[in-house]
Design a protein around this motif. Sequence first.
Motif, mmCIF file in Angstrom:
data_model
loop_
_atom_site.group_PDB
_atom_site.id
_atom_site.type_symbol
_atom_site.label_atom_id
_atom_site.label_comp_id
_atom_site.label_asym_id
_atom_site.label_seq_id
_atom_site.Cartn_x
_atom_site.Cartn_y
_atom_site.Cartn_z
ATOM 1 N N ALA A 183 -12.438 -10.225 22.946
ATOM 2 C CA ALA A 183 -12.115 -11.606 22.566
ATOM 3 C C ALA A 183 -13.255 -12.249 21.792
ATOM 4 N N GLY A 184 -14.089 -11.404 21.160
ATOM 5 C CA GLY A 184 -15.210 -11.932 20.380
ATOM 6 C C GLY A 184 -15.251 -11.297 19.001
ATOM 7 N N PHE A 185 -16.442 -10.915 18.555
ATOM 8 C CA PHE A 185 -16.631 -10.375 17.208
ATOM 9 C C PHE A 185 -15.697 -9.197 16.915
ATOM 10 N N ASP A 186 -15.543 -8.290 17.881
ATOM 11 C CA ASP A 186 -14.700 -7.108 17.651
ATOM 12 C C ASP A 186 -13.240 -7.485 17.428
ATOM 13 N N ALA A 187 -12.763 -8.470 18.169
ATOM 14 C CA ALA A 187 -11.386 -8.941 17.971
ATOM 15 C C ALA A 187 -11.231 -9.606 16.600
ATOM 16 N N GLU A 232 -19.178 -23.253 30.223
ATOM 17 C CA GLU A 232 -19.038 -23.181 28.766
ATOM 18 C C GLU A 232 -20.152 -22.287 28.248
ATOM 19 N N VAL A 233 -19.799 -21.380 27.335
ATOM 20 C CA VAL A 233 -20.804 -20.482 26.768
ATOM 21 C C VAL A 233 -20.624 -20.414 25.257
ATOM 22 N N ASP A 234 -21.738 -20.296 24.541
ATOM 23 C CA ASP A 234 -21.701 -19.996 23.108
ATOM 24 C C ASP A 234 -21.957 -18.505 22.973
ATOM 25 N N ALA A 235 -21.018 -17.784 22.343
ATOM 26 C CA ALA A 235 -21.114 -16.326 22.347
ATOM 27 C C ALA A 235 -20.515 -15.734 21.082
ATOM 28 N N VAL A 236 -20.983 -14.498 20.755
ATOM 29 C CA VAL A 236 -20.353 -13.739 19.671
ATOM 30 C C VAL A 236 -19.592 -12.524 20.212
ATOM 31 N N ARG A 243 -9.236 -9.334 10.977
ATOM 32 C CA ARG A 243 -9.538 -9.296 9.550
ATOM 33 C C ARG A 243 -9.011 -7.982 8.935
ATOM 34 N N ALA A 244 -9.317 -6.847 9.586
ATOM 35 C CA ALA A 244 -8.894 -5.538 9.063
ATOM 36 C C ALA A 244 -7.373 -5.447 8.970
ATOM 37 N N ASN A 245 -6.672 -6.007 9.959
ATOM 38 C CA ASN A 245 -5.206 -5.951 9.963
ATOM 39 C C ASN A 245 -4.590 -6.806 8.853
ATOM 40 N N ARG A 246 -5.320 -7.823 8.400
ATOM 41 C CA ARG A 246 -4.809 -8.691 7.324
ATOM 42 C C ARG A 246 -5.061 -8.086 5.938
ATOM 43 N N ARG A 275 -11.414 0.336 5.558
ATOM 44 C CA ARG A 275 -10.963 -1.061 5.655
ATOM 45 C C ARG A 275 -11.670 -1.750 6.820
ATOM 46 N N TYR A 276 -11.819 -1.030 7.930
ATOM 47 C CA TYR A 276 -12.489 -1.579 9.109
ATOM 48 C C TYR A 276 -13.970 -1.834 8.805
ATOM 49 N N ASP A 277 -14.605 -0.874 8.091
ATOM 50 C CA ASP A 277 -16.019 -1.048 7.709
ATOM 51 C C ASP A 277 -16.209 -2.292 6.853
ATOM 52 N N LEU A 278 -15.289 -2.493 5.913
ATOM 53 C CA LEU A 278 -15.372 -3.660 5.039
ATOM 54 C C LEU A 278 -15.155 -4.954 5.835
ATOM 55 N N ALA A 279 -14.209 -4.909 6.790
ATOM 56 C CA ALA A 279 -13.955 -6.085 7.626
ATOM 57 C C ALA A 279 -15.202 -6.466 8.428
ATOM 58 N N ILE A 280 -15.943 -5.467 8.895
ATOM 59 C CA ILE A 280 -17.192 -5.731 9.631
ATOM 60 C C ILE A 280 -18.176 -6.472 8.725
ATOM 61 N N LEU A 281 -18.315 -5.996 7.486
ATOM 62 C CA LEU A 281 -19.258 -6.635 6.553
ATOM 63 C C LEU A 281 -18.862 -8.087 6.270
ATOM 64 N N VAL A 282 -17.566 -8.308 6.049
ATOM 65 C CA VAL A 282 -17.086 -9.671 5.760
ATOM 66 C C VAL A 282 -17.367 -10.590 6.943
ATOM 67 N N GLU A 283 -17.050 -10.122 8.161
ATOM 68 C CA GLU A 283 -17.210 -10.986 9.342
ATOM 69 C C GLU A 283 -18.673 -11.139 9.748
ATOM 70 N N LEU A 284 -19.504 -10.132 9.457
ATOM 71 C CA LEU A 284 -20.941 -10.289 9.711
ATOM 72 C C LEU A 284 -21.512 -11.409 8.859
ATOM 73 N N ALA A 285 -21.052 -11.485 7.626
ATOM 74 C CA ALA A 285 -21.525 -12.545 6.724
ATOM 75 C C ALA A 285 -21.140 -13.931 7.242
ATOM 76 N N ARG A 286 -20.052 -13.996 8.010
ATOM 77 C CA ARG A 286 -19.564 -15.289 8.513
ATOM 78 C C ARG A 286 -19.925 -15.496 9.991
ATOM 79 N N LEU A 287 -20.761 -14.607 10.537
ATOM 80 C CA LEU A 287 -21.032 -14.612 11.977
ATOM 81 C C LEU A 287 -21.591 -15.948 12.455
ATOM 82 N N ARG A 288 -20.984 -16.463 13.511
ATOM 83 C CA ARG A 288 -21.529 -17.646 14.184
ATOM 84 C C ARG A 288 -21.043 -17.605 15.638
#
Length: 305
Positions: free
Chosen positions: A153-157, A201-205, A162-165, A174-187
């Motif tokens: 329920a975090g970064f991997d999800a 309450e927790v702030d988590a990736v 992203r990869a499925n879209r 496609r999965y490798d590219l999705a990782i790069l895209v989401e890493l750039a947007r990581l928060r």
Amino acid sequence: MTAHDHAPPGPVAVLANPTAGRGRHRGLLPEILASLGRAGRPVELLRARTPQEAEAACHAAVAGGAGALVAVGGDGTVHRAMQAVAGTVVPFGPVPAGTGNDFAVETGFPADPRAAVEVITDALAAGRSRPVDLARMSGAGGDDRWYGAVLAAGFDAIVNERANRMRWPRGPRRYDLAILVELARLRPRRYRLTLDGVPQEVDAVLVAVGNAASYGGGMRICPDADPTDGLLDVVVGGRFDRRTLMRVKPRIYRGTHVTHPLVRAYRARTVELAAEGITTYADGERVLDLPVTVTAVPAALRLLR
């Protein structure tokens, strides 16, 4: 369940995913069916063209009196089949033939599909099955799903979503590219996590809820999870930046990431999880949007081993 406590007497229903593991075990199916037949029961191969049809075929087989269900494929195939036998006395045999076989391996089956079929056939012939826990998740719309390994329920999800879209590229790139895209947007995202009624309450990736230890083909995200202890393991990776996340991620294969100061691990019978805009993945399959409630259900599944 002991050897004297026999499973239902009906035929053995078999769900096989010919595309699992990029098709590398496709030629094994006749051998698998012949092996299962040696247990002395009729064997029926279920017909299905899509994951939805596969799940419906498993439900129909169980409702129609199947005495056992065997799933030949990876975690996705196992997840679909499991929905039909969870909470019933119909025993289940996962034959690991996919790219990710976490549930089968974590619950004691050999990683080699031929060896796993031998174990399942022996258990069928002896009328033997062993109980294992499952996790039951409920969404806001009243939908229920069972899963056996891990809920992401975090970064991997987010990467999976992203990869499925994406329509390009095909295959694992496609999965490798999705990782790069989401890493750039990581928060970090804000999660409301309620463990056995106690909210925080927790702030988590990274957020994972494990019935078993691993997901994604051997990544031990919840390394201490035990699918027979009646509890869920929750692993939360806090305010990681990109560099720290990429340094810690390889450690997940060994399960040593839990010693990192930004990682917290918890145990609970019931886990409520809420966050904005996150779709969860269980056993690698797209399941429910947050918020969800996950409950450990002891001995929800009987395994043929």
